[in-house]
Design a protein around this motif. Structure first.
Motif, mmCIF file in Angstrom:
data_model
loop_
_atom_site.group_PDB
_atom_site.id
_atom_site.type_symbol
_atom_site.label_atom_id
_atom_site.label_comp_id
_atom_site.label_asym_id
_atom_site.label_seq_id
_atom_site.Cartn_x
_atom_site.Cartn_y
_atom_site.Cartn_z
ATOM 1 N N GLY A 160 -65.142 -88.740 -81.288
ATOM 2 C CA GLY A 160 -65.236 -88.100 -82.604
ATOM 3 C C GLY A 160 -63.853 -87.861 -83.182
ATOM 4 O O GLY A 160 -62.827 -88.145 -82.553
ATOM 5 N N VAL A 161 -63.827 -87.365 -84.377
ATOM 6 C CA VAL A 161 -62.566 -87.093 -85.075
ATOM 7 C C VAL A 161 -62.524 -85.621 -85.457
ATOM 8 O O VAL A 161 -63.461 -85.099 -86.064
ATOM 9 N N ARG A 162 -61.443 -84.959 -85.086
ATOM 10 C CA ARG A 162 -61.204 -83.575 -85.507
ATOM 11 C C ARG A 162 -60.607 -83.626 -86.904
ATOM 12 O O ARG A 162 -59.671 -84.384 -87.169
ATOM 13 N N VAL A 163 -61.151 -82.820 -87.808
ATOM 14 C CA VAL A 163 -60.699 -82.777 -89.200
ATOM 15 C C VAL A 163 -60.186 -81.369 -89.486
ATOM 16 O O VAL A 163 -60.900 -80.398 -89.277
ATOM 17 N N LEU A 164 -58.953 -81.271 -89.949
ATOM 18 C CA LEU A 164 -58.404 -79.981 -90.347
ATOM 19 C C LEU A 164 -57.938 -80.099 -91.790
ATOM 20 O O LEU A 164 -56.949 -80.768 -92.090
ATOM 21 N N GLN A 209 -55.257 -71.776 -96.692
ATOM 22 C CA GLN A 209 -56.622 -71.677 -96.162
ATOM 23 C C GLN A 209 -56.898 -72.953 -95.382
ATOM 24 O O GLN A 209 -56.499 -74.034 -95.812
ATOM 25 N N GLN A 210 -57.568 -72.835 -94.241
ATOM 26 C CA GLN A 210 -57.889 -74.001 -93.429
ATOM 27 C C GLN A 210 -59.379 -74.052 -93.146
ATOM 28 O O GLN A 210 -60.036 -73.013 -93.048
ATOM 29 N N ALA A 211 -59.881 -75.263 -92.996
ATOM 30 C CA ALA A 211 -61.273 -75.488 -92.612
ATOM 31 C C ALA A 211 -61.272 -76.546 -91.518
ATOM 32 O O ALA A 211 -60.711 -77.633 -91.694
ATOM 33 N N LEU A 212 -61.871 -76.218 -90.385
ATOM 34 C CA LEU A 212 -61.932 -77.124 -89.248
ATOM 35 C C LEU A 212 -63.288 -77.805 -89.220
ATOM 36 O O LEU A 212 -64.327 -77.139 -89.323
ATOM 37 N N GLY A 213 -63.274 -79.117 -89.083
ATOM 38 C CA GLY A 213 -64.514 -79.877 -89.063
ATOM 39 C C GLY A 213 -64.491 -80.990 -88.054
ATOM 40 O O GLY A 213 -63.526 -81.162 -87.301
ATOM 41 N N ARG A 257 -68.774 -82.767 -90.892
ATOM 42 C CA ARG A 257 -69.357 -81.432 -91.040
ATOM 43 C C ARG A 257 -68.283 -80.386 -90.817
ATOM 44 O O ARG A 257 -67.365 -80.560 -90.037
ATOM 45 N N PHE A 258 -68.429 -79.283 -91.537
ATOM 46 C CA PHE A 258 -67.556 -78.126 -91.375
ATOM 47 C C PHE A 258 -68.355 -76.908 -90.930
ATOM 48 O O PHE A 258 -67.803 -75.844 -90.756
ATOM 49 N N ALA A 259 -69.647 -77.073 -90.740
ATOM 50 C CA ALA A 259 -70.507 -76.001 -90.238
ATOM 51 C C ALA A 259 -70.239 -75.826 -88.744
ATOM 52 O O ALA A 259 -69.736 -76.736 -88.078
ATOM 53 N N PRO A 260 -70.595 -74.671 -88.181
ATOM 54 C CA PRO A 260 -70.408 -74.452 -86.740
ATOM 55 C C PRO A 260 -71.151 -75.497 -85.908
ATOM 56 O O PRO A 260 -72.184 -76.030 -86.323
ATOM 57 N N ALA A 261 -70.618 -75.789 -84.719
ATOM 58 C CA ALA A 261 -71.187 -76.809 -83.842
ATOM 59 C C ALA A 261 -72.663 -76.558 -83.535
ATOM 60 O O ALA A 261 -73.448 -77.501 -83.432
ATOM 61 N N TRP A 262 -73.061 -75.296 -83.399
ATOM 62 C CA TRP A 262 -74.452 -75.007 -83.050
ATOM 63 C C TRP A 262 -75.431 -75.409 -84.148
ATOM 64 O O TRP A 262 -76.626 -75.505 -83.917
ATOM 65 N N LEU A 263 -74.904 -75.710 -85.358
ATOM 66 C CA LEU A 263 -75.760 -76.176 -86.449
ATOM 67 C C LEU A 263 -75.736 -77.700 -86.601
ATOM 68 O O LEU A 263 -76.389 -78.241 -87.492
ATOM 69 N N SER A 264 -74.994 -78.384 -85.737
ATOM 70 C CA SER A 264 -74.787 -79.827 -85.910
ATOM 71 C C SER A 264 -76.068 -80.649 -85.810
ATOM 72 O O SER A 264 -76.102 -81.783 -86.251
#
Length: 184
Positions: A72-76, A87-91, A107-114
């Motif tokens: 996967g790819v980490r998106v910041l 402001q930062q958003a981790l996805g 996605r930028f939602a929490p992992a438990w919502l993936s």
């Protein structure tokens, strides 16, 4: 009476022709292939279609991508707010299709919502130069568009040529909002 009927038909035809042809475009396509490891790193936003999730961003917008061990790819994403704070958003992003696919889901939602499909958005690379320095990101409905570059500024002729290509794809480049970069 026949003259009135004829005049109405003629007026209708003139109005139809004046309206111009309907703007029907072929479905949006991503580029044929993407070298994901080469795509990793920092990209600066040059312009975007206004959107709700970047409403508070006023300057210095960037995206940093890094490859993860699971493929996967980490998106910041980062941007400067009106009060000067960053402001930062981790996805997370995942390729859709094979290893060369230029279509990703992010996605930028929490992992438990993936597990919910609604938290994932389309991230399609629709234009990318050979040097991996200037890119355009959109999605099938053409509602979103981002233009990113490896540097906060690009030569005007390269930017104008990209806008022309995007316009031919049916993207309304008049909607683009340029990004201000105060920090380099």
């Amino acid at each position: 009476m026949p003259r009135l009927k004829h005049a109405i038909v003629l007026l209708g035809c003139c109005l139809f022709m004046a309206a111009g042809p309907a703007q029907a475009h072929a479905p949006l396509q991503s580029i044929p292939s993407l070298d994901v490891p080469r795509y990793m790193g920092v990209w600066y936003e040059l312009a975007k279609f206004p959107n709700r999730f970047q409403k508070k961003c006023v300057a210095d917008t960037s995206a940093s991508y890094s490859l993860q061990p699971d493929g996967g790819v980490r998106v910041l994403n980062a941007c400067r707010l009106a009060n000067g704070e960053m402001q930062q958003a981790l996805g997370q992003a995942l390729q859709v299709g094979g290893p060369q696919s230029a279509q990703l889901r992010v996605r930028f939602a929490p992992a438990w919502l993936s597990w919910l499909p609604v938290v994932w958005g389309n991230y399609w690379v629709v234009d990318l130069d050979e040097g991996y320095q200037l890119v355009a990101i959109s999605e099938p409905r053409r509602e979103y568009l981002w233009i990113l570059s490896r540097s906060p500024e690009v030569p005007q002729e390269r930017y104008a040529a990209l806008l022309e290509r995007l316009s031919k794809m049916g993207l309304d480049v008049q909607r683009l909002e340029k990004t201000v970069h105060r920090q380099h």
